[in-house]
Design a protein around this motif. Structure first.
Motif, short mmCIF file in Angstrom:
data_model
loop_
_atom_site.label_atom_id
_atom_site.label_comp_id
_atom_site.label_asym_id
_atom_site.label_seq_id
_atom_site.Cartn_x
_atom_site.Cartn_y
_atom_site.Cartn_z
N TRP A 1 42.44 42.15 43.78
CA TRP A 1 41.88 40.85 44.16
C TRP A 1 42.41 39.76 43.21
O TRP A 1 42.83 38.69 43.65
N ALA A 2 42.41 40.07 41.91
CA ALA A 2 42.92 39.11 40.93
C ALA A 2 44.40 38.80 41.17
O ALA A 2 44.83 37.65 41.05
N ALA A 3 45.17 39.83 41.52
CA ALA A 3 46.60 39.64 41.79
C ALA A 3 46.79 38.73 43.01
O ALA A 3 47.71 37.89 43.03
N ASP A 4 45.93 38.89 44.02
CA ASP A 4 46.02 38.03 45.20
C ASP A 4 45.65 36.58 44.86
O ASP A 4 46.27 35.63 45.37
N ILE A 5 44.64 36.42 44.02
CA ILE A 5 44.25 35.07 43.58
C ILE A 5 45.41 34.42 42.83
O ILE A 5 45.75 33.25 43.04
N GLU A 6 46.03 35.21 41.95
CA GLU A 6 47.14 34.71 41.15
C GLU A 6 48.32 34.33 42.03
O GLU A 6 48.96 33.29 41.83
N ALA A 7 48.62 35.18 43.02
CA ALA A 7 49.73 34.91 43.92
C ALA A 7 49.49 33.64 44.72
O ALA A 7 50.39 32.81 44.92
N LYS A 8 48.26 33.45 45.17
CA LYS A 8 47.91 32.25 45.94
C LYS A 8 48.01 31.01 45.06
O LYS A 8 48.49 29.96 45.50
#
Length: 285
Positions: free
Chosen positions: A258-265
């Motif tokens: 989830w954190a990786a997706d937030i970071e990517a966004k």
């Protein structure tokens, strides 16, 4: 007087209902409740992430066995006496299930704050590495040039997760009596535990990002629904006796995904905004 109190009660009930509806709507839109499930599949398909768990499995089982044996020996009969008034003949079974839940929770609190702390941190950081978010991880620890996502993790430069929280234990003890209410009480117990659990799932991410407490609190308040949804699903999984230690790690993987997706966004938004800023600067010249 009675009519006034009844009206006030209806007003409060409506406010709580509206808040709950908004919370559930935000949770459903975010899809955050799926990340604990995604964590299970990602963990199973990436053997490199198993190393931290394997290194702590035997010590954890020894701790769990000690806690479980002590809980059955010292608390089974007193709790059985109370549960008999609520559940009648089923008290023998419900008391055993309650003690399994209590033992799992007590073991979880102790192990996460001491025994498993570094292993869970490595799992979170390793998952970020596997998801190409090494830049974030590098803010909090040294990275090696070679190896898989776990082997590349070097010395931690920032302190690990916060240690034992008295508030967490007090909150658990306060909520525990809800389990004496069949079905509804357990559902409320899980929800309240899930809401508290959700507030801590990204502690490591906020730490790596260097967010101050004020920014972290504001973010959690703005995303209360998604974090409550994640925390509730994670709590249910970690309530499963014995397997709870495995789900502690898969939930950590889910939180990192989830954190990786937030970071990517966030990076995507920054990348799309940069050309616009450059164009505006040219026009200003």
């Amino acid at each position: 007087m009675a009519n006034g109190l009844a009206g006030k009660a209806q007003e409060v009930a409506k406010e709580d209902y509206d808040k709950a509806r908004v919370l559930l709507n935000d949770a459903a839109k975010s899809g955050s409740y799926m990340y604990p499930i995604k964590g299970i599949f990602y963990f199973c398909t990436h053997p490199g992430l198993w190393k931290p768990l394997r290194s702590k499995l035997l010590p954890y089982m020894a701790l769990y066995s000690s806690v479980l044996g002590s809980m059955f020996f010292f608390t089974y009969l007193p709790q059985l006496a109370v549960m008999a008034f609520v559940n009648g003949p089923l008290a023998v079974i419900t008391t055993a299930l309650l003690i399994l839940n209590e033992s799992s929770t007590i073991t979880g609190i102790i192990s996460k704050n001491y025994l498993l702390q570094e292993a869970i941190m490595d799992t979170f950081d390793g998952t970020l590495m596997a998801r190409n978010a090494s830049k974030v991880v590098a803010e909090g620890r040294e990275l090696k040039a070679r190896g898989d996502s776990i082997e590349r993790l070097g010395k931690a430069l920032k302190k690990p997760f916060t240690r034992f929280s008295v508030k967490e234990l007090v909150r658990y003890v306060m909520y525990l009596p809800l389990n004496f209410i069949p079905v509804v009480g357990t559902i409320v117990f899980v929800f309240l535990r899930g809401r508290a659990r959700g507030d801590s799932v990204h502690d490591r991410y906020f730490q790596l990002k260097g967010w101050p407490t004020s920014r972290k609190s504001k973010w959690l308040q703005q995303h209360k629904g998604p974090y409550t949804a994640f925390g509730t699903v994670a709590t249910v999984l970690e309530m499963i006796p014995v397997a709870s230690v495995v789900f502690s790690f898969t939930n950590t993987v889910g939180a990192a995904l989830w954190a990786a997706d937030i970071e990517a966004k966030e990076n995507e938004m920054a990348g799309s905004t940069a050309p616009e800023l450059r164009e505006a600067a040219k026009k200003a010249e």
